[in-house]
Motif scaffolding. Structure first.
Motif, PDB file in Angstrom:
ATOM      1  N   TRP A 108      -6.286  -1.670   8.604  1.00 61.86           N
ATOM      2  CA  TRP A 108      -6.715  -2.869   7.883  1.00 61.86           C
ATOM      3  C   TRP A 108      -8.145  -3.259   8.226  1.00 61.86           C
ATOM      4  CZ3 TRP A 108      -4.251  -4.350   3.739  1.00 61.86           C
ATOM      5  CH2 TRP A 108      -2.947  -3.867   3.557  1.00 61.86           C
ATOM      6  N   LYS A 109      -8.620  -2.836   9.393  1.00 62.67           N
ATOM      7  CA  LYS A 109     -10.020  -3.064   9.741  1.00 62.67           C
ATOM      8  C   LYS A 109     -10.921  -2.277   8.794  1.00 62.67           C
ATOM      9  CE  LYS A 109     -13.344  -2.810  13.552  1.00 62.67           C
ATOM     10  NZ  LYS A 109     -13.540  -2.457  14.980  1.00 62.67           N
ATOM     11  N   ALA A 110     -10.502  -1.048   8.451  1.00 62.87           N
ATOM     12  CA  ALA A 110     -11.274  -0.229   7.515  1.00 62.87           C
ATOM     13  C   ALA A 110     -11.310  -0.878   6.137  1.00 62.87           C
ATOM     14  CB  ALA A 110     -10.678   1.174   7.429  1.00 62.87           C
ATOM     15  N   LEU A 111     -10.171  -1.467   5.724  1.00 61.09           N
ATOM     16  CA  LEU A 111     -10.140  -2.154   4.436  1.00 61.09           C
ATOM     17  C   LEU A 111     -10.975  -3.420   4.469  1.00 61.09           C
ATOM     18  CD1 LEU A 111      -7.950  -0.068   3.797  1.00 61.09           C
ATOM     19  CD2 LEU A 111      -6.623  -1.885   2.720  1.00 61.09           C
ATOM     20  N   SER A 112     -10.972  -4.107   5.599  1.00 66.39           N
ATOM     21  CA  SER A 112     -11.790  -5.313   5.733  1.00 66.39           C
ATOM     22  C   SER A 112     -13.267  -4.967   5.604  1.00 66.39           C
ATOM     23  CB  SER A 112     -11.528  -5.980   7.090  1.00 66.39           C
ATOM     24  OG  SER A 112     -10.192  -6.429   7.181  1.00 66.39           O
ATOM     25  N   LYS A 113     -13.664  -3.861   6.207  1.00 70.54           N
ATOM     26  CA  LYS A 113     -15.047  -3.405   6.116  1.00 70.54           C
ATOM     27  C   LYS A 113     -15.415  -3.107   4.663  1.00 70.54           C
ATOM     28  CE  LYS A 113     -18.129   0.285   7.838  1.00 70.54           C
ATOM     29  NZ  LYS A 113     -18.281   1.048   6.594  1.00 70.54           N
ATOM     30  N   ALA A 114     -14.506  -2.439   3.958  1.00 72.11           N
ATOM     31  CA  ALA A 114     -14.751  -2.129   2.551  1.00 72.11           C
ATOM     32  C   ALA A 114     -14.816  -3.395   1.708  1.00 72.11           C
ATOM     33  CB  ALA A 114     -13.662  -1.193   2.029  1.00 72.11           C
ATOM     34  N   SER A 115     -13.947  -4.368   2.003  1.00 68.23           N
ATOM     35  CA  SER A 115     -13.964  -5.641   1.283  1.00 68.23           C
ATOM     36  C   SER A 115     -15.313  -6.335   1.451  1.00 68.23           C
ATOM     37  CB  SER A 115     -12.843  -6.563   1.791  1.00 68.23           C
ATOM     38  OG  SER A 115     -11.577  -6.141   1.350  1.00 68.23           O
ATOM     39  N   GLU A 116     -15.826  -6.300   2.675  1.00 68.29           N
ATOM     40  CA  GLU A 116     -17.110  -6.931   2.947  1.00 68.29           C
ATOM     41  C   GLU A 116     -18.236  -6.215   2.220  1.00 68.29           C
ATOM     42  OE1 GLU A 116     -19.614  -8.632   6.798  1.00 68.29           O
ATOM     43  OE2 GLU A 116     -17.910  -7.287   7.089  1.00 68.29           O
ATOM     44  N   GLU A 117     -18.187  -4.883   2.218  1.00 68.22           N
ATOM     45  CA  GLU A 117     -19.210  -4.096   1.528  1.00 68.22           C
ATOM     46  C   GLU A 117     -19.217  -4.394   0.031  1.00 68.22           C
ATOM     47  OE1 GLU A 117     -19.082  -0.136   4.449  1.00 68.22           O
ATOM     48  OE2 GLU A 117     -18.094  -0.122   2.482  1.00 68.22           O
ATOM     49  N   LEU A 118     -18.027  -4.580  -0.532  1.00 72.71           N
ATOM     50  CA  LEU A 118     -17.907  -4.801  -1.975  1.00 72.71           C
ATOM     51  C   LEU A 118     -18.152  -6.250  -2.367  1.00 72.71           C
ATOM     52  CD1 LEU A 118     -14.780  -2.573  -2.666  1.00 72.71           C
ATOM     53  CD2 LEU A 118     -17.129  -2.117  -3.393  1.00 72.71           C
TER      54      LEU A 118
ATOM     55  N   ALA B  61      -5.221   6.531   6.569  1.00 76.73           N
ATOM     56  CA  ALA B  61      -4.526   6.272   7.831  1.00 76.73           C
ATOM     57  C   ALA B  61      -4.549   7.511   8.719  1.00 76.73           C
ATOM     58  CB  ALA B  61      -3.089   5.839   7.557  1.00 76.73           C
ATOM     59  N   ALA B  62      -4.320   8.677   8.119  1.00 77.58           N
ATOM     60  CA  ALA B  62      -4.332   9.920   8.897  1.00 77.58           C
ATOM     61  C   ALA B  62      -5.715  10.190   9.481  1.00 77.58           C
ATOM     62  CB  ALA B  62      -3.889  11.080   8.014  1.00 77.58           C
ATOM     63  N   ARG B  63      -6.765   9.967   8.699  1.00 79.28           N
ATOM     64  CA  ARG B  63      -8.131  10.185   9.173  1.00 79.28           C
ATOM     65  C   ARG B  63      -8.448   9.265  10.360  1.00 79.28           C
ATOM     66  NH1 ARG B  63     -12.857  12.066   6.948  1.00 79.28           N
ATOM     67  NH2 ARG B  63     -11.439  13.685   6.146  1.00 79.28           N
ATOM     68  N   LEU B  64      -7.919   8.058  10.311  1.00 79.10           N
ATOM     69  CA  LEU B  64      -8.175   7.082  11.367  1.00 79.10           C
ATOM     70  C   LEU B  64      -7.227   7.255  12.549  1.00 79.10           C
ATOM     71  CD1 LEU B  64      -8.666   3.908   9.129  1.00 79.10           C
ATOM     72  CD2 LEU B  64     -10.459   5.277  10.230  1.00 79.10           C
ATOM     73  N   GLY B  65      -6.289   8.179  12.427  1.00 78.10           N
ATOM     74  CA  GLY B  65      -5.341   8.417  13.505  1.00 78.10           C
ATOM     75  C   GLY B  65      -4.372   7.276  13.711  1.00 78.10           C
ATOM     76  N   THR B  66      -3.980   6.644  12.627  1.00 79.95           N
ATOM     77  CA  THR B  66      -3.107   5.479  12.714  1.00 79.95           C
ATOM     78  C   THR B  66      -2.147   5.484  11.544  1.00 79.95           C
ATOM     79  OG1 THR B  66      -3.116   3.062  12.961  1.00 79.95           O
ATOM     80  CG2 THR B  66      -4.736   4.006  11.440  1.00 79.95           C
ATOM     81  N   ASP B  67      -1.530   4.357  11.251  1.00 83.13           N
ATOM     82  CA  ASP B  67      -0.729   4.223  10.037  1.00 83.13           C
ATOM     83  C   ASP B  67      -1.069   2.895   9.380  1.00 83.13           C
ATOM     84  OD1 ASP B  67       1.193   2.051  10.877  1.00 83.13           O
ATOM     85  OD2 ASP B  67       1.805   3.574  12.325  1.00 83.13           O
ATOM     86  N   THR B  68      -0.530   2.671   8.212  1.00 82.32           N
ATOM     87  CA  THR B  68      -0.955   1.517   7.413  1.00 82.32           C
ATOM     88  C   THR B  68      -0.476   0.176   7.954  1.00 82.32           C
ATOM     89  OG1 THR B  68       0.955   1.767   5.950  1.00 82.32           O
ATOM     90  CG2 THR B  68      -1.076   2.897   5.310  1.00 82.32           C
ATOM     91  N   SER B  69       0.348   0.194   8.992  1.00 78.65           N
ATOM     92  CA  SER B  69       0.795  -1.066   9.585  1.00 78.65           C
ATOM     93  C   SER B  69      -0.086  -1.503  10.748  1.00 78.65           C
ATOM     94  CB  SER B  69       2.244  -0.935  10.075  1.00 78.65           C
ATOM     95  OG  SER B  69       2.322  -0.049  11.179  1.00 78.65           O
ATOM     96  N   GLN B  70      -1.039  -0.650  11.133  1.00 78.06           N
ATOM     97  CA  GLN B  70      -1.820  -0.909  12.331  1.00 78.06           C
ATOM     98  C   GLN B  70      -3.178  -1.550  12.026  1.00 78.06           C
ATOM     99  OE1 GLN B  70      -0.457  -0.531  15.414  1.00 78.06           O
ATOM    100  NE2 GLN B  70       1.361  -0.079  14.155  1.00 78.06           N
TER     101      GLN B  70
ATOM    102  N   VAL C  85       0.817  -1.205   0.000  1.00 78.95           N
ATOM    103  CA  VAL C  85       0.000   0.000   0.000  1.00 78.95           C
ATOM    104  C   VAL C  85       0.850   1.254   0.000  1.00 78.95           C
ATOM    105  CG1 VAL C  85      -1.681   1.316   1.332  1.00 78.95           C
ATOM    106  CG2 VAL C  85      -1.931  -1.138   1.109  1.00 78.95           C
ATOM    107  N   LEU C  86       1.927   1.265   0.769  1.00 76.87           N
ATOM    108  CA  LEU C  86       2.689   2.485   0.912  1.00 76.87           C
ATOM    109  C   LEU C  86       3.646   2.744  -0.229  1.00 76.87           C
ATOM    110  CD1 LEU C  86       3.596   2.742   4.672  1.00 76.87           C
ATOM    111  CD2 LEU C  86       1.957   4.053   3.347  1.00 76.87           C
ATOM    112  N   THR C  87       4.185   1.709  -0.809  1.00 71.48           N
ATOM    113  CA  THR C  87       5.216   1.924  -1.809  1.00 71.48           C
ATOM    114  C   THR C  87       4.737   1.643  -3.206  1.00 71.48           C
ATOM    115  OG1 THR C  87       6.718   1.157  -0.108  1.00 71.48           O
ATOM    116  CG2 THR C  87       7.626   1.500  -2.287  1.00 71.48           C
TER     117      THR C  87
END
Length: 216
Positions: A167-177, A154-163, A10-12
């Motif tokens: 990935w919980k946000a991406l999991s939610k999106a995966s489920e929605e899609l 990551a900034a909106r969630l107050g975290t970074d992409t390793s936390q 994701v980052l690179t």
């Protein structure tokens, strides 16, 4: 997928790789589709076109035949990894949209200009992205958009992409899609937002001695 591998993706950029041919010996539950994401198909033809773009760029960058074959051999999962990236792109875009985040063309241009300065110019950046991450020049800007969306999410969630929160946000999106992969390319792990290999005994990988995919 291992967290460090996912983060690098994701980052690179997307994972660099290339693809042995997958030959199906049974019926295809997804005729013509490599994946269905949010009700929209990623066709096998679209996937193959993406893979061909990378191969053509690699061939142009490595004119020596023996060296090119080494590149093909060392990047032996391009189709599956490219599909992973195409799906993850849509998942991340959905997660960013859910948070009301957008990326402007100006932001992409600014990021590209900064990276080009580090890489010694546009050609240097394109070569680096191709060699390291398997991204064809035609899709470099698309990948930069992906990176910016990941950073903003990551900034909106107050975290970074390793936390886990990211990935919980991406999991939610995966489920929605409701991501659904053609079994010949594996399966989509909703919790990890990652492609995983599936148990498909009716699929076998065939590669010629020279490293080029062949049809069995």
């Amino acid at each position: 997928m291992h967290r460090r591998r996912r983060t690098a993706l994701v980052l690179t950029a997307a994972i660099a790789a290339a693809a042995p041919l997958l030959t199906a010996c049974g019926s295809d539950a997804h005729p013509g589709a490599a994946a269905v994401v949010g009700g929209q198909r990623i066709t096998v033809a679209q996937l193959e076109h993406r893979v061909d773009e990378v191969r053509q760029a690699q061939r142009a960058a490595v004119p020596d035949e023996s060296q090119y074959r080494q590149v093909v051999s060392s990047t032996s999962s391009l189709a599956r990894d490219t599909l992973h990236n195409m799906v993850l792109d849509r998942v991340l875009h959905r997660a960013a949209r859910d948070e009301g985040l957008t990326v402007t063309r100006k932001e992409i241009q600014q990021m590209r200009a900064s990276l080009e300065q580090q890489a010694g110019g546009s050609k240097g950046l394109e070569t680096a992205w191709l060699q390291k991450y398997g991204i064809a020049p035609a899709h470099l800007d698309d990948n930069l958009r992906l990176q910016l969306e990941a950073q903003k999410l990551a900034a909106r969630l107050g975290t970074d992409t390793s936390q886990p929160a990211f990935w919980k946000a991406l999991s939610k999106a995966s489920e929605e899609l409701d991501v659904d992969l053609n079994p010949r390319y594996g399966a989509w792990d909703v919790q990890k937002s990652s492609r995983v290999d599936a148990e498909t005994p009716w699929v076998r990988e065939v590669t010629s001695a020279g490293g080029e995919p062949v049809t069995a």
